[in-house]
Write a protein that holds these residues in place. Sequence first.
Motif, PDB file in Angstrom:
ATOM      1  N   ASN A  44      -7.214   5.373  -7.610  1.00  0.00           N
ATOM      2  CA  ASN A  44      -7.058   6.801  -7.395  1.00  0.00           C
ATOM      3  C   ASN A  44      -7.986   7.309  -6.305  1.00  0.00           C
ATOM      4  OD1 ASN A  44      -8.064   9.752  -8.083  1.00  0.00           O
ATOM      5  ND2 ASN A  44      -5.991   9.565  -8.892  1.00  0.00           N
ATOM      6  N   SER A 138      -7.324   8.835 -12.771  1.00  0.00           N
ATOM      7  CA  SER A 138      -6.176   7.936 -12.709  1.00  0.00           C
ATOM      8  C   SER A 138      -4.915   8.769 -12.803  1.00  0.00           C
ATOM      9  CB  SER A 138      -6.214   6.901 -13.842  1.00  0.00           C
ATOM     10  OG  SER A 138      -5.962   7.524 -15.087  1.00  0.00           O
ATOM     11  N   SER A 139      -3.761   8.116 -12.893  1.00  0.00           N
ATOM     12  CA  SER A 139      -2.497   8.843 -13.037  1.00  0.00           C
ATOM     13  C   SER A 139      -2.361   9.456 -14.422  1.00  0.00           C
ATOM     14  CB  SER A 139      -1.324   7.907 -12.758  1.00  0.00           C
ATOM     15  OG  SER A 139      -1.374   6.789 -13.617  1.00  0.00           O
TER      16      SER A 139
END
Length: 351
Positions: A44, A138-139
């Motif tokens: 990320n 992060s996602s």
Amino acid sequence: MLLPSGPGISPNYGQEIFETISEFDQPINAGVAFPFVTTDGLDNYCYNNSGDDWREICDSQWIIGLNQGITTPNALEELLSKSRTDVRLFLPRGEVTEQALRRGPYLHAKVGGFYSESTKDQICLFVTSANATGAAMSSHPKNFEMGSKLSYPDRIGADDIRIFRQWWEEVSSNTVTLTEDLIRDYESVRSNVPTSPPEAEQSDVQRITTSSDAKYMWTETGAMQGQMRYILEIKEELADFFEEKTPSDSYITIEFRGNRESRKLTYHEGHYSPQWRVFLPTNFPAHNEDFYRYKVALFEERFTDNGSRYYRLQIRNRNHTDVESWRQQAIQNGVNDETGGGGDSREYGYW
């Protein structure tokens, strides 16, 4: 500029950093410090939406903490593999020991400084409460965090820059240059530290057991199907990796070589049923009937700024060093296995 994150709010540091320094004049330098890093946090922080890594367009020095053993060896390996990256471990006592993982002083800052050597007013700081871990950055982050982009001269002045550089020199004086031997030492010492990483910081230290929970999935492609050999057949265990999977035809967005396109994912009643077929991209000059055959494909789940899911595809020859890295990631953090048996078996993994 504020950079918030939390459950359902994915930060996009890699995109913001890449856009910022792409406007800087070369040569560009960077200094980044984090107490904890894991591989998904680095993804990320370092990659933009197209999969470009800002570490490839500048020289960067990283200072990484080892407190409590939360930083993962895989993340250190990833940093060390970058040719323009100088990595330092925050070790005031100079050695990787159990005491070093448990006692202060600790590195607690989460900051990245970026500047042009040739144009003195091209300077920017990214300051954040988030560690470079999957839980924070992060996602699918778990933690509520906040970051800020501070540019010269609008948000920081000459005195701020001087103070930051003095601080960086002081912190650097408490570091040791990262080597492969130090990573092995850290792995050994980390395994003996009984205190588990706090839940808020756990990430790629947790083992993935089903592909639907994985971020990465890789498989040998085999002979491939279709007249131009672009149809990849996978077992249902791997098809579950794709959230869009339905009993009928569905479509997934695949990014390959910087281009994104919608591709079919469909069930196929084959000899080794149940099977699923993924129609890989063909709209690029190098594609021919041998391009995908007997290679290795890696799919990485990613998200756009508006939250739309897509899958970044990488193709490698079977003897490529990346493939061994993917294999080890799956063995250590997820599942690594093979389909069928005999000469028709294909290795796969996910984590």
